[in-house]
Design a protein around this motif. Structure first.
Motif, PDB file in Angstrom:
ATOM      1  N   ALA A   5      -9.682  -9.539 -26.636  1.00 46.94           N
ATOM      2  CA  ALA A   5      -9.288  -8.132 -26.682  1.00 46.94           C
ATOM      3  C   ALA A   5      -9.703  -7.480 -27.993  1.00 46.94           C
ATOM      4  O   ALA A   5     -10.169  -6.347 -28.012  1.00 46.94           O
ATOM      5  N   HIS A   6      -9.521  -8.191 -29.097  1.00 47.45           N
ATOM      6  CA  HIS A   6     -10.067  -7.707 -30.355  1.00 47.45           C
ATOM      7  C   HIS A   6     -10.480  -8.902 -31.198  1.00 47.45           C
ATOM      8  O   HIS A   6     -10.154 -10.037 -30.897  1.00 47.45           O
ATOM      9  N   GLU A   7     -11.232  -8.627 -32.235  1.00 48.17           N
ATOM     10  CA  GLU A   7     -11.905  -9.697 -32.986  1.00 48.17           C
ATOM     11  C   GLU A   7     -10.951 -10.366 -33.972  1.00 48.17           C
ATOM     12  O   GLU A   7     -11.129 -10.298 -35.191  1.00 48.17           O
ATOM     13  N   ALA A   8      -9.942 -11.057 -33.420  1.00 47.03           N
ATOM     14  CA  ALA A   8      -8.959 -11.741 -34.262  1.00 47.03           C
ATOM     15  C   ALA A   8      -9.211 -13.234 -34.362  1.00 47.03           C
ATOM     16  O   ALA A   8      -8.560 -13.904 -35.159  1.00 47.03           O
ATOM     17  N   PHE A   9     -10.137 -13.761 -33.561  1.00 52.08           N
ATOM     18  CA  PHE A   9     -10.251 -15.208 -33.424  1.00 52.08           C
ATOM     19  C   PHE A   9     -11.525 -15.780 -34.047  1.00 52.08           C
ATOM     20  O   PHE A   9     -12.016 -16.832 -33.660  1.00 52.08           O
ATOM     21  N   GLY A  10     -12.052 -15.073 -35.022  1.00 60.43           N
ATOM     22  CA  GLY A  10     -13.282 -15.525 -35.660  1.00 60.43           C
ATOM     23  C   GLY A  10     -13.139 -16.858 -36.374  1.00 60.43           C
ATOM     24  O   GLY A  10     -14.052 -17.693 -36.340  1.00 60.43           O
ATOM     25  N   TYR A  11     -11.994 -17.082 -37.019  1.00 62.49           N
ATOM     26  CA  TYR A  11     -11.799 -18.347 -37.740  1.00 62.49           C
ATOM     27  C   TYR A  11     -11.606 -19.509 -36.780  1.00 62.49           C
ATOM     28  O   TYR A  11     -12.107 -20.613 -37.021  1.00 62.49           O
ATOM     29  N   LEU A  12     -10.896 -19.265 -35.697  1.00 62.04           N
ATOM     30  CA  LEU A  12     -10.740 -20.302 -34.683  1.00 62.04           C
ATOM     31  C   LEU A  12     -12.104 -20.655 -34.095  1.00 62.04           C
ATOM     32  O   LEU A  12     -12.447 -21.833 -33.927  1.00 62.04           O
ATOM     33  N   ALA A  13     -12.896 -19.624 -33.785  1.00 64.89           N
ATOM     34  CA  ALA A  13     -14.229 -19.862 -33.229  1.00 64.89           C
ATOM     35  C   ALA A  13     -15.121 -20.595 -34.230  1.00 64.89           C
ATOM     36  O   ALA A  13     -15.853 -21.533 -33.871  1.00 64.89           O
ATOM     37  N   ASP A  14     -15.058 -20.197 -35.480  1.00 70.65           N
ATOM     38  CA  ASP A  14     -15.878 -20.829 -36.504  1.00 70.65           C
ATOM     39  C   ASP A  14     -15.514 -22.302 -36.682  1.00 70.65           C
ATOM     40  O   ASP A  14     -16.409 -23.160 -36.785  1.00 70.65           O
ATOM     41  N   ARG A  15     -14.233 -22.601 -36.699  1.00 75.70           N
ATOM     42  CA  ARG A  15     -13.782 -23.972 -36.939  1.00 75.70           C
ATOM     43  C   ARG A  15     -14.159 -24.906 -35.802  1.00 75.70           C
ATOM     44  O   ARG A  15     -14.537 -26.066 -36.030  1.00 75.70           O
ATOM     45  N   TYR A  16     -14.079 -24.405 -34.559  1.00 73.66           N
ATOM     46  CA  TYR A  16     -14.244 -25.286 -33.398  1.00 73.66           C
ATOM     47  C   TYR A  16     -15.528 -25.016 -32.619  1.00 73.66           C
ATOM     48  O   TYR A  16     -15.641 -25.341 -31.447  1.00 73.66           O
ATOM     49  N   LYS A  17     -16.478 -24.384 -33.318  1.00 76.97           N
ATOM     50  CA  LYS A  17     -17.834 -24.192 -32.781  1.00 76.97           C
ATOM     51  C   LYS A  17     -17.824 -23.411 -31.473  1.00 76.97           C
ATOM     52  O   LYS A  17     -18.522 -23.759 -30.506  1.00 76.97           O
ATOM     53  N   LEU A  18     -17.040 -22.362 -31.445  1.00 75.62           N
ATOM     54  CA  LEU A  18     -16.998 -21.446 -30.316  1.00 75.62           C
ATOM     55  C   LEU A  18     -17.685 -20.135 -30.701  1.00 75.62           C
ATOM     56  O   LEU A  18     -18.012 -19.919 -31.864  1.00 75.62           O
ATOM     57  N   LYS A  19     -17.902 -19.288 -29.726  1.00 69.37           N
ATOM     58  CA  LYS A  19     -18.529 -17.986 -29.954  1.00 69.37           C
ATOM     59  C   LYS A  19     -17.553 -16.905 -29.518  1.00 69.37           C
ATOM     60  O   LYS A  19     -17.119 -16.877 -28.374  1.00 69.37           O
ATOM     61  N   GLN A  20     -17.201 -16.008 -30.440  1.00 71.99           N
ATOM     62  CA  GLN A  20     -16.291 -14.915 -30.119  1.00 71.99           C
ATOM     63  C   GLN A  20     -17.057 -13.638 -29.831  1.00 71.99           C
ATOM     64  O   GLN A  20     -17.942 -13.250 -30.595  1.00 71.99           O
ATOM     65  N   ILE A  21     -16.703 -12.983 -28.746  1.00 70.20           N
ATOM     66  CA  ILE A  21     -17.185 -11.641 -28.441  1.00 70.20           C
ATOM     67  C   ILE A  21     -15.948 -10.758 -28.322  1.00 70.20           C
ATOM     68  O   ILE A  21     -15.184 -10.860 -27.364  1.00 70.20           O
ATOM     69  N   GLY A  22     -15.702  -9.925 -29.308  1.00 73.25           N
ATOM     70  CA  GLY A  22     -14.526  -9.068 -29.309  1.00 73.25           C
ATOM     71  C   GLY A  22     -14.824  -7.720 -28.695  1.00 73.25           C
ATOM     72  O   GLY A  22     -15.870  -7.118 -28.959  1.00 73.25           O
ATOM     73  N   ILE A  23     -13.898  -7.249 -27.872  1.00 70.24           N
ATOM     74  CA  ILE A  23     -14.072  -5.923 -27.267  1.00 70.24           C
ATOM     75  C   ILE A  23     -13.966  -4.850 -28.341  1.00 70.24           C
ATOM     76  O   ILE A  23     -14.746  -3.901 -28.384  1.00 70.24           O
TER      77      ILE A  23
END
Length: 306
Positions: A205-223
């Protein structure tokens, strides 16, 4: 006309009258701290409250500026809260989350958790945040969603509490080490739980999960970057295109945010929605249980196998 009052003074008094009760929320109020004889630690919002309680233990009185269920970005400070910040042994905050707190803290008696870790750049739509009058920072402030970074913050917090209250310095250091170890174990648990996922893309929903994505090799696309900002039709179209290209099956909404936009996007791309908690407000359990709930949600949404 109000003789003797500036327009800003009158506005300040009205704001103070509307939020006086907020200072008493959390694990302890400013008044309780004042009568307990213990150093008061003021935490800006929930994750920092949890961390302060873990590291401070029974040697401090922790109060929090943000009531449960309140979006931290929206917090304004009343008279009691400003007084609590003035009198606190230490204020724990993250610059860029709450402009009112950023403006009110005493630099000599405060700990900005963002200074303890390597931060990530602000989201790709940071210009929108600035355009809506939010605090300018060059980094993403949502660092607590990476348990490894939060463990580093715990260690530094132990040092800062020890400096503020030398009589209990060793106890703070010991609790900080224990908290860091607990967060390290959580980090390993999440890493293991996300190693076998079919998808690595989070549409949030919004770009709050950048650190989680960075730590666990995920890709975040925030609305959006700001949870209060409605995305433009062009942005929704762009995210829908990316979601289809990535084969996304789940659009993540979150607590405290109206799910309507995420639901519209999910319908557009033939996906479902699920709640991913950014932990900006107190969850039903605590930080550890909420992060484990997030792990379960991610495992289901991303097709992770045991």
């Amino acid at each position: 006309m109000m003789s003797g009052f500036s327009r800003s003074s009158a506005a300040g008094l009205l704001a103070a009258a509307s939020v006086l009760t907020l200072a008493a929320c959390g694990s302890g109020s400013a008044e309780t701290a004042a009568t307990s004889g213990k150093p008061e630690v003021v935490a800006a919002f929930y994750p920092l409250q949890w961390l302060s309680e873990q590291v401070g233990g029974s040697d401090v009185q922790v109060s929090v500026l943000t009531s449960p269920g309140v979006e931290p970005h929206d917090v304004e400070l009343g008279i009691q809260q400003v007084t609590a910040l003035r009198d606190a042994a230490l204020t724990v905050y993250i610059k860029g989350i709450q402009p009112a707190v950023d403006d009110a803290v005493d630099a000599d008696k405060s700990f900005d958790a963002a200074t303890a870790v390597a931060t990530l750049p602000a989201g790709e739509h940071a210009e929108e945040e600035e355009a809506h009058g939010h605090e300018e920072v060059s980094y993403d402030p949502h660092l607590w969603l990476d348990p490894a970074r939060l463990a580093t913050v715990a260690t530094k917090l132990g040092e800062r509490l020890g400096a503020a209250d030398p009589a209990h310095a060793q106890a703070y250091k010991d609790r900080a080490a224990g908290t860091a170890a607990t967060l390290g174990a959580l980090d390993q648990e999440i890493a293991k739980g996300l190693t076998t996922c079919k998808s690595k893309t989070l549409v949030t929903a919004h770009e709050a999960f950048g650190y989680l994505a960075d730590r666990y090799k995920l890709k975040q696309i925030g609305i959006t970057l700001d949870p209060e900002t409605e995305p433009s039709p062009a942005r929704l179209s762009e995210v829908a295109k990316l979601a289809r290209a990535e084969g996304v099956s789940t659009i993540f909404t979150e607590t405290l945010v109206n799910p309507k936009v995420a639901e519209v996007l999910a319908n557009e791309v033939g996906a479902k929605t699920a709640v991913l908690d950014p932990l900006e407000s107190k969850p039903s359990g605590d930080y550890l249980s909420a992060m484990r709930d997030n792990l379960k949600t991610l495992q289901t949404a991303l097709g992770c196998t045991a």
